[in-house]
Design an enzyme around this catalytic site. Sequence first.
Site, short mmCIF file in Angstrom:
data_model
loop_
_atom_site.label_atom_id
_atom_site.label_comp_id
_atom_site.label_asym_id
_atom_site.label_seq_id
_atom_site.Cartn_x
_atom_site.Cartn_y
_atom_site.Cartn_z
N ARG A 1 -2.97 -49.62 -59.31
CA ARG A 1 -3.57 -48.42 -59.55
C ARG A 1 -5.07 -48.69 -59.35
NH1 ARG A 1 0.58 -48.57 -63.65
NH2 ARG A 1 2.11 -46.69 -63.32
N LYS B 1 -14.06 -42.43 -48.53
CA LYS B 1 -12.96 -42.11 -47.68
C LYS B 1 -12.33 -43.41 -46.87
CE LYS B 1 -13.13 -38.45 -44.91
NZ LYS B 1 -13.67 -37.81 -44.14
N GLU C 1 -22.24 -42.32 -34.11
CA GLU C 1 -22.27 -41.84 -35.34
C GLU C 1 -23.64 -41.51 -36.03
OE1 GLU C 1 -20.02 -40.41 -37.38
OE2 GLU C 1 -18.29 -41.24 -36.88
N LYS D 1 -26.13 -39.29 -44.93
CA LYS D 1 -24.70 -39.16 -45.65
C LYS D 1 -24.72 -38.97 -47.21
CE LYS D 1 -20.07 -41.01 -45.12
NZ LYS D 1 -19.38 -41.63 -44.04
N GLU E 1 -14.84 -33.59 -50.09
CA GLU E 1 -15.21 -33.11 -48.98
C GLU E 1 -14.28 -31.56 -48.92
OE1 GLU E 1 -14.64 -34.84 -44.40
OE2 GLU E 1 -12.65 -34.52 -45.46
N ARG F 1 -19.62 -31.39 -47.16
CA ARG F 1 -19.39 -32.70 -46.50
C ARG F 1 -18.74 -32.60 -45.14
NH1 ARG F 1 -17.15 -38.26 -49.44
NH2 ARG F 1 -16.76 -39.35 -47.44
N ASN G 1 -17.95 -34.19 -40.24
CA ASN G 1 -16.66 -34.10 -39.12
C ASN G 1 -16.97 -33.65 -37.77
OD1 ASN G 1 -14.77 -35.15 -41.09
ND2 ASN G 1 -14.45 -33.01 -41.93
N HIS H 1 -15.31 -34.82 -34.80
CA HIS H 1 -14.32 -35.79 -35.28
C HIS H 1 -13.05 -34.80 -34.68
CE1 HIS H 1 -17.30 -38.16 -36.90
NE2 HIS H 1 -16.34 -38.90 -37.43
N HIS I 1 -10.82 -37.17 -32.95
CA HIS I 1 -9.71 -37.81 -33.43
C HIS I 1 -8.37 -37.60 -32.58
CE1 HIS I 1 -11.05 -38.70 -37.94
NE2 HIS I 1 -11.45 -39.23 -37.12
N HIS J 1 -13.79 -45.31 -31.51
CA HIS J 1 -14.03 -44.15 -32.33
C HIS J 1 -15.32 -43.34 -32.04
CE1 HIS J 1 -14.06 -41.65 -35.85
NE2 HIS J 1 -15.29 -42.01 -36.28
#
Length: 333
Positions: free
Chosen positions: A114, A136, A178, A214, A224, A228, A232, A235, A239, A252
Amino acid sequence: MKKITVNLKDKSYPILIQRGLLNQVGQYLEGHRKVMIVTDEGVPEEYAQRVLAQCGQGYVERVIQGEGAKSMEVYQQILRRMLKERFSRKDLIVALGGGVIGDLSGFVAATYMRGIEFINIPTTTLSQIDSSIGGKVAINLDGIKNCVGAFWQPKMVLIDPDVLATLPQRHINNGLAEALKAGLIRDESLFELFETDDPMEHIEKILYKSLMMKKKVVEIDEREIGVRRILNFGHTIGHGIESYYHLHDVYHGEAVALGMMKMIKDETIRERLHPIYQRLNLKEDIDYDRQQVYDFITKDKKIDGGTLTIVLLRKIGEAYLKDIPTEKIKEYL
């Protein structure tokens, strides 16, 4: 040493940036507890051994290199090793590697018993510039990127720019894409550093500016649900292209660069980008099946009831969000 603090109340953490910092990791590990160093085959063995030597009770789990490591099988591999070594909730994971290792290790940390603490030690430009902060963490499933994940902030991030010296040029450029994104969406002065002959001459400034941008966005919107989402930029299509090529051929940052160019219609911005892409050996277009990439995009977690939020630019340094019908993304493809 430069220090940036990500202020998230009880989840706040420091980012420390200093050349040679890999040799000082021990002072941050709290030697009385066990440490699982998760790394991959692409990270020099010397780096793992250097960190291991600074642990009181240290273990190294080396996984396959590349996006394929973000799989259910590798995730279970690490969990089983931690169970075998009797790791408790008081122990620690160290993510030593690029963005893949940070995502994978962070997700293990978020879910093992957990949740346990983890420290990020990014070793690539991509992870030092972007993915090592923000919380993330995720793995892939059935070819869909990051669809199993969580928000789990690191205990701290330790950045040693010296480790970038072992990277191939393509990996360096992959990460710089990036940072270029960060400049495009929120910091024109960062973007202007890419208009010089060699951005790597300004790498520490690029790192700092990218991380500051960031961290400010994450502090406003950790999970997000609002601003935020500007992170992306590039992306959504990126993606889709990554998933289409299924872990091969396209890195990436390269996919993000392709995705960014698809979302920019302003010719003035495109003209400033052309020489930067050439300098970083980033492609502006690539062959792919439009329908298949669209199909991957529609499986993305950002789809909400037939609506997709895309990121566009008003000008360099100023991005905004726009909701469109999912079908309309084909026009950008």
